[in-house]
Design an enzyme around this catalytic site. Sequence first.
Site, PDB file in Angstrom:
ATOM      1  N   CYS A 156       1.611   4.931  -7.770  1.00  0.00           N
ATOM      2  CA  CYS A 156       0.994   3.617  -7.685  1.00  0.00           C
ATOM      3  C   CYS A 156      -0.176   3.713  -6.724  1.00  0.00           C
ATOM      4  O   CYS A 156       0.005   4.122  -5.567  1.00  0.00           O
ATOM      5  CB  CYS A 156       2.013   2.592  -7.184  1.00  0.00           C
ATOM      6  N   CYS A 197      -5.859   2.991 -11.929  1.00  0.00           N
ATOM      7  CA  CYS A 197      -4.554   2.338 -11.828  1.00  0.00           C
ATOM      8  C   CYS A 197      -3.634   3.106 -12.758  1.00  0.00           C
ATOM      9  O   CYS A 197      -4.012   3.410 -13.902  1.00  0.00           O
ATOM     10  CB  CYS A 197      -4.644   0.867 -12.238  1.00  0.00           C
TER      11      CYS A 197
END
Length: 257
Positions: free
Chosen positions: A70, A177
């Site tokens: 992440c 991302c």
Amino acid sequence: MKIALMDSGIGLLAAAAAVRRLRPDADLVISSDPDGMPWGPRTAEDVTRRALAAARAAAVHRPDALIVACNTASVHALPALRAELEPAIPVIGTVPAIKPASAGGGPVAIWATPATTGSPYQRGLIRDFADSVAVTEVPCPGLADAVQWADESAIDRAVAAAAALTPGDVRAVVLGCTHYELVAERIRAAVGHPVVLHGSADAVAAQALRRIGEQPAPDAAPGNRLTVLLSGRDSALPEQALSYDEGLLLQAVTTAH
């Protein structure tokens, strides 16, 4: 060998699938936080608190390494995660692949969440690794959420909007991302001209193996188990995960409860 991965949602699937391809014999523990996602709009302190909770849930299963799959958690929580877990459990963070993307000479576009786009963190990476090439930061509002919920029409809209902001001469696109890697081919098609996509999944999977002294063995006999933790609860893969090839690859593994 057991590798754990954590993220707010299903963005970790890309790195988990990369680990599975490199070491089909590895046990996997994936820990996400559906109760608290998305993490992007949260304060740094709140992200750290939730990331620590996800990491602690995974650590109960005594993995050999933890991949923080992440970008948001890597920016805000990596020092706290390493302080708590290392050296017993090596912690591998995720950094947008700006350095390898810029090595091709540019121009480069960086697709990222609105919170990351223009942030001091991302600007620092651009300054350090892409100072000699033209870089366009492309905010992608709604794309991570659309991928998380496998909302096909919302994915199409968000990808099209970001593609419209991507200059026509861009040669490389950084997927800033982890969720975006699950729709990489849709991004490539939407950009409309040949580009090299740079994600982080393969690099963090390889780094996790290096940190624990293991080598890739893609021909190893499968036989690993998959443990799924949703905000600390033992579970199965979320239904949305099975909308993606990476989720289907993991589903082929016997799930441990």
